[in-house]
Design a protein around this motif. Structure first.
Motif, PDB file in Angstrom:
ATOM      1  N   ASP A  11       0.932  -1.284   0.165  1.00 35.52           N
ATOM      2  CA  ASP A  11       0.000   0.068   0.203  1.00 35.52           C
ATOM      3  C   ASP A  11       0.880   1.237  -0.029  1.00 35.52           C
ATOM      4  O   ASP A  11       0.443   2.397  -0.753  1.00 35.52           O
ATOM      5  N   VAL A  12       2.169   1.248   0.651  1.00 35.12           N
ATOM      6  CA  VAL A  12       3.053   2.307   0.702  1.00 35.12           C
ATOM      7  C   VAL A  12       3.522   2.544  -0.792  1.00 35.12           C
ATOM      8  O   VAL A  12       3.584   3.793  -1.162  1.00 35.12           O
ATOM      9  N   GLU A  13       3.903   1.622  -1.314  1.00 38.31           N
ATOM     10  CA  GLU A  13       4.355   1.440  -2.555  1.00 38.31           C
ATOM     11  C   GLU A  13       3.546   2.165  -3.649  1.00 38.31           C
ATOM     12  O   GLU A  13       3.780   2.968  -4.271  1.00 38.31           O
ATOM     13  N   GLU A  14       2.302   1.880  -3.218  1.00 39.26           N
ATOM     14  CA  GLU A  14       1.228   2.330  -4.162  1.00 39.26           C
ATOM     15  C   GLU A  14       0.871   3.621  -4.275  1.00 39.26           C
ATOM     16  O   GLU A  14       0.915   4.502  -5.047  1.00 39.26           O
ATOM     17  N   ALA A  15       0.962   4.189  -2.820  1.00 41.71           N
ATOM     18  CA  ALA A  15       0.594   5.404  -2.552  1.00 41.71           C
ATOM     19  C   ALA A  15       1.870   6.469  -3.058  1.00 41.71           C
ATOM     20  O   ALA A  15       1.771   7.432  -3.512  1.00 41.71           O
ATOM     21  N   MET A  16       3.133   5.715  -3.070  1.00 45.48           N
ATOM     22  CA  MET A  16       4.266   6.428  -3.448  1.00 45.48           C
ATOM     23  C   MET A  16       4.334   6.677  -5.072  1.00 45.48           C
ATOM     24  O   MET A  16       4.923   7.604  -5.801  1.00 45.48           O
ATOM     25  N   ARG A  17       3.295   6.038  -5.701  1.00 43.32           N
ATOM     26  CA  ARG A  17       3.101   6.141  -7.142  1.00 43.32           C
ATOM     27  C   ARG A  17       2.647   7.565  -7.461  1.00 43.32           C
ATOM     28  O   ARG A  17       2.401   8.063  -8.627  1.00 43.32           O
ATOM     29  N   ASP A  18       2.015   8.291  -6.361  1.00 44.86           N
ATOM     30  CA  ASP A  18       1.410   9.693  -6.576  1.00 44.86           C
ATOM     31  C   ASP A  18       2.455  10.620  -6.467  1.00 44.86           C
ATOM     32  O   ASP A  18       2.339  11.927  -6.569  1.00 44.86           O
ATOM     33  N   VAL A  19       3.747  10.441  -6.084  1.00 48.60           N
ATOM     34  CA  VAL A  19       5.110  11.162  -6.029  1.00 48.60           C
ATOM     35  C   VAL A  19       5.925  11.236  -7.184  1.00 48.60           C
ATOM     36  O   VAL A  19       6.209  10.120  -7.736  1.00 48.60           O
ATOM     37  N   VAL A  20       5.711  12.185  -8.018  1.00 43.07           N
ATOM     38  CA  VAL A  20       6.234  12.494  -9.351  1.00 43.07           C
ATOM     39  C   VAL A  20       7.627  13.209  -9.261  1.00 43.07           C
ATOM     40  O   VAL A  20       7.684  14.267  -8.549  1.00 43.07           O
TER      41      VAL A  20
END
Length: 112
Positions: A11-20
């Motif tokens: 879930d953390v990795e998925e949320a970090m996909r919002d960090v560009v």
């Protein structure tokens, strides 16, 4: 006292996909900039991250985006807090970019 529910690494990795990455416009996960994720018993996320260049002046921007992605939101966010360990070994290279990241870079005109 009840145990704190810990965020799942996925879930953390998925949320970090919002960090560009502000320079490339691709998320930091697909660029291969996230080297490691851990979550402690207090639900504090620690990220081992690197940047495309040690001279990159954008650590604050990426840290702010990561904090927003992980620690904020209607329910208080995925994590209680965030720590980032900026690491330079092994050095980042284009070999760390995911297949999705490569497709995104090609769409932007990069030859990867």
């Amino acid at each position: 006292m009840s145990a704190v529910e810990k965020a799942a690494v996925d879930d953390v990795e998925e949320a970090m996909r919002d960090v560009v990455d502000p320079e490339l416009g691709i998320n930091v996960v697909d660029l291969g900039l996230v080297y490691g994720v851990s979550v402690d018993d207090a639900n504090v996320v620690t990220l081992d991250m690197t940047l495309t260049s040690a001279a990159c002046p954008l650590t604050d921007v990426i840290e702010d985006q990561a904090r927003s992605a992980l620690c904020e939101g209607p329910s208080g966010g995925l994590a209680a807090d965030l720590k980032i360990n900026w690491v330079w070994m092994p050095p980042w290279g284009p070999d760390k970019i995911s297949d999705d990241g490569r497709e995104q870079l090609r769409a932007l005109g990069f030859n990867v």
